[in-house]
Design an enzyme around this catalytic site. Structure first.
Site, mmCIF file in Angstrom:
data_model
loop_
_atom_site.group_PDB
_atom_site.id
_atom_site.type_symbol
_atom_site.label_atom_id
_atom_site.label_comp_id
_atom_site.label_asym_id
_atom_site.label_seq_id
_atom_site.Cartn_x
_atom_site.Cartn_y
_atom_site.Cartn_z
ATOM 1 N N SER A 151 0.889 -1.260 -0.021
ATOM 2 C CA SER A 151 0.080 0.158 -0.192
ATOM 3 C C SER A 151 0.732 1.180 0.054
ATOM 4 O O SER A 151 1.982 1.165 0.705
ATOM 5 C CB SER A 151 -0.841 0.188 1.217
ATOM 6 O OG SER A 151 -1.330 1.288 1.511
ATOM 7 N N TYR A 164 -0.747 -0.924 10.074
ATOM 8 C CA TYR A 164 -0.952 -1.179 8.361
ATOM 9 C C TYR A 164 0.320 -0.936 7.950
ATOM 10 O O TYR A 164 0.723 -1.706 6.737
ATOM 11 C CB TYR A 164 -1.856 -0.336 8.027
ATOM 12 C CG TYR A 164 -2.616 -0.758 6.763
ATOM 13 C CD1 TYR A 164 -3.426 -1.689 6.613
ATOM 14 C CD2 TYR A 164 -2.345 0.549 5.633
ATOM 15 C CE1 TYR A 164 -3.807 -1.867 5.006
ATOM 16 C CE2 TYR A 164 -2.855 0.165 4.504
ATOM 17 C CZ TYR A 164 -3.650 -0.977 4.215
ATOM 18 O OH TYR A 164 -4.024 -1.169 2.773
ATOM 19 N N LYS A 168 2.396 -3.589 5.667
ATOM 20 C CA LYS A 168 2.485 -3.444 4.135
ATOM 21 C C LYS A 168 3.938 -3.220 3.590
ATOM 22 O O LYS A 168 4.373 -3.433 2.372
ATOM 23 C CB LYS A 168 1.681 -2.162 3.690
ATOM 24 C CG LYS A 168 0.168 -2.366 3.809
ATOM 25 C CD LYS A 168 -0.168 -3.788 3.334
ATOM 26 C CE LYS A 168 -1.602 -3.732 2.808
ATOM 27 N NZ LYS A 168 -2.145 -4.924 2.247
HETATM 28 P P1 NAI Z 1 -12.045 -4.829 1.067
HETATM 29 O O1 NAI Z 1 -12.430 -5.033 2.630
HETATM 30 O O2 NAI Z 1 -13.204 -4.808 -0.188
HETATM 31 O O3 NAI Z 1 -11.340 -6.548 0.652
HETATM 32 C C1 NAI Z 1 -10.573 -7.230 1.648
HETATM 33 C C2 NAI Z 1 -11.112 -8.584 1.661
HETATM 34 O O4 NAI Z 1 -10.153 -9.339 2.622
HETATM 35 C C3 NAI Z 1 -12.514 -8.600 2.511
HETATM 36 O O5 NAI Z 1 -13.374 -9.168 1.483
HETATM 37 C C4 NAI Z 1 -12.379 -9.472 3.731
HETATM 38 O O6 NAI Z 1 -13.455 -10.182 3.989
HETATM 39 C C5 NAI Z 1 -10.994 -10.128 3.205
HETATM 40 N N1 NAI Z 1 -10.552 -10.762 4.359
HETATM 41 C C6 NAI Z 1 -10.104 -10.105 5.544
HETATM 42 N N2 NAI Z 1 -9.151 -10.919 6.285
HETATM 43 C C7 NAI Z 1 -9.102 -11.950 5.987
HETATM 44 C C8 NAI Z 1 -8.607 -13.257 6.274
HETATM 45 N N3 NAI Z 1 -7.942 -13.452 7.329
HETATM 46 N N4 NAI Z 1 -8.522 -14.374 5.458
HETATM 47 C C9 NAI Z 1 -9.473 -14.193 4.430
HETATM 48 N N5 NAI Z 1 -10.022 -13.011 3.938
HETATM 49 C C10 NAI Z 1 -9.932 -11.895 4.583
HETATM 50 O O7 NAI Z 1 -10.658 -3.931 0.747
HETATM 51 P P2 NAI Z 1 -10.006 -3.810 -0.614
HETATM 52 O O8 NAI Z 1 -9.641 -2.297 -0.848
HETATM 53 O O9 NAI Z 1 -10.435 -4.581 -1.647
HETATM 54 O O10 NAI Z 1 -8.427 -4.339 -0.008
HETATM 55 C C11 NAI Z 1 -7.765 -5.432 -0.739
HETATM 56 C C12 NAI Z 1 -6.418 -5.415 -0.381
HETATM 57 O O11 NAI Z 1 -5.770 -4.179 -0.937
HETATM 58 C C13 NAI Z 1 -6.038 -5.101 1.021
HETATM 59 O O12 NAI Z 1 -4.930 -5.938 1.503
HETATM 60 C C14 NAI Z 1 -5.808 -3.675 1.356
HETATM 61 O O13 NAI Z 1 -4.953 -3.442 2.316
HETATM 62 C C15 NAI Z 1 -5.014 -3.369 -0.025
HETATM 63 N N6 NAI Z 1 -4.994 -2.082 -0.308
HETATM 64 C C16 NAI Z 1 -6.251 -1.426 -0.918
HETATM 65 C C17 NAI Z 1 -6.079 -0.085 -0.827
HETATM 66 C C18 NAI Z 1 -7.425 0.612 -1.629
HETATM 67 O O14 NAI Z 1 -7.259 1.995 -2.122
HETATM 68 N N7 NAI Z 1 -8.738 -0.096 -1.542
HETATM 69 C C19 NAI Z 1 -4.905 0.918 -0.811
HETATM 70 C C20 NAI Z 1 -3.903 0.143 -0.507
HETATM 71 C C21 NAI Z 1 -3.967 -1.191 -0.112
#
Ligand code: NAI
Length: 290
Positions: A151, A164, A168
């Site tokens: 990130s 976080y 990351k």
């Molecule tokens: P999101 O919350 O929509 O998706 C994350 C998913 O991971 C969720 O569906 C959740 O249920 C699942 N999850 C959480 N803990 C889990 C576990 N222990 N085992 C299995 N599944 C689990 O968020 P998003 O934005 O799609 O994030 C995806 C990745 O991208 C994350 O790693 C986040 O940190 C990273 N990220 C996102 C950014 C953004 O702008 N959306 C910015 C930088 C990084």
């Protein structure tokens, strides 16, 4: 067109947001996908098999192949079962996209050890565990593609996200070493630092970002990085809103003396802080020191 016919991909956290988009894109291009998602809240509490199952249903409806796994990537049993699910359904693992993530934001002084450990467990330990469970299969096949999800908050720091950011940036180290260790077995590992409009960011980003910062605009890079034609490894890329850029760990030319004292450093601080030219590898860095 870059296709993934006969490739098997595990995407973690693929019930929502970015992971869901990665899963849909790879499936649309022929990959057999294991859709993992614990189905909890943004802070990692709770669990539901619903989100992973819904994505599988959508893929299947569109003519693709996918199976759901609602396990927790942060536990060794969860990671092992996830890889086993891929083997049971499709016989192998070619691609792992470590995307699952949670947030437990708190200013540094107020952060509890549970909030710190809990975030590291999902992002860092989860990525390590799932990749490691798939690693023997990839080694035996002489082929593997791994993408870890970093990130900009980790690469550059962000208020309220000490846990976080630590996680990351930890993934950058994991990616770089995996890139080195995997090389002789055809395993490539890279990291992305995305920005996209998802449930994780919808309360942080301005509303007009929704149309520009779509998850699809991140998935395009993931698909490229996990394609067999992509030999890139150990690299990190920011991606969002249609832009992709390489991020690198760099070292300036430095300043040296035979008589290094705290005062000498203080007196030559501008030279220590000089930025050009960049040093890009540990070997270059060592050479400069020597
Ligand atoms: P999101 O919350 O929509 O998706 C994350 C998913 O991971 C969720 O569906 C959740 O249920 C699942 N999850 C959480 N803990 C889990 C576990 N222990 N085992 C299995 N599944 C689990 O968020 P998003 O934005 O799609 O994030 C995806 C990745 O991208 C994350 O790693 C986040 O940190 C990273 N990220 C996102 C950014 C953004 O702008 N959306 C910015 C930088 C990084």
């Amino acid at each position: 067109m870059l296709r993934f016919d006969d490739r098997v991909a595990i995407i973690t956290g693929a019930g929502h947001g970015l992971g869901r988009s990665h899963a849909l894109l790879l499936a649309e291009r022929g990959a057999k996908v294991v859709v993992n998602d614990l189905g909890g809240a943004l802070d990692g509490t709770g669990a539901s098999a619903g989100p992973a199952a819904e994505v599988v249903e959508l893929i299947t409806k569109n003519g693709g192949q996918a199976v759901a796994n609602a396990g927790n990537v942060a536990t060794p049993e969860g990671a092992r079962a996830l890889v086993q699910a891929a083997v049971d359904a499709f016989g192998k693992v070619d691609i792992v996209v470590n995307n699952a993530g949670i947030l437990r934001d708190k200013s540094f002084g107020k952060m509890t050890v549970e909030e710190f450990d809990g975030v590291l467990a999902v992002h860092v330990r989860g990525s390590y565990l799932v990749s490691q469970a798939a690693y023997p299969l990839m080694k035996a096949a002489g082929y593997g593609r791994i993408v870890n999800t970093s990130s900009p908050a980790g690469l550059f720091g962000n208020f309220g996200q000490a846990n976080y950011s630590t996680a990351k940036m930890g993934l950058v180290g994991l990616t770089k070493t995996l890139g080195i260790e995997g090389a002789r077995n055809g395993i490539r590992a890279n990291a992305i630092a995305p920005v996209a409009w998802t449930r994780m960011t919808e309360s942080l980003l301005p509303a007009e970002f929704a149309a520009k910062f779509t998850p699809e605009r991140v998935s395009a890079l993931v698909a490229y990085l996990v394609h067999e034609s992509c030999e890139v490894s150990g690299e990190v890329f920011t991606v969002g809103g249609g832009r992709v850029a390489r991020v690198f760990v760099a070292e300036g030319p430095g300043w040296k003396t035979d008589d290094l004292t705290p005062e000498a450093i203080a007196g030559n601080w501008d030279a220590v802080m000089a930025e050009q030219p960049y040093v890009l590898t540990a070997a270059d860095s060592m050479k400069a020191m020597l």
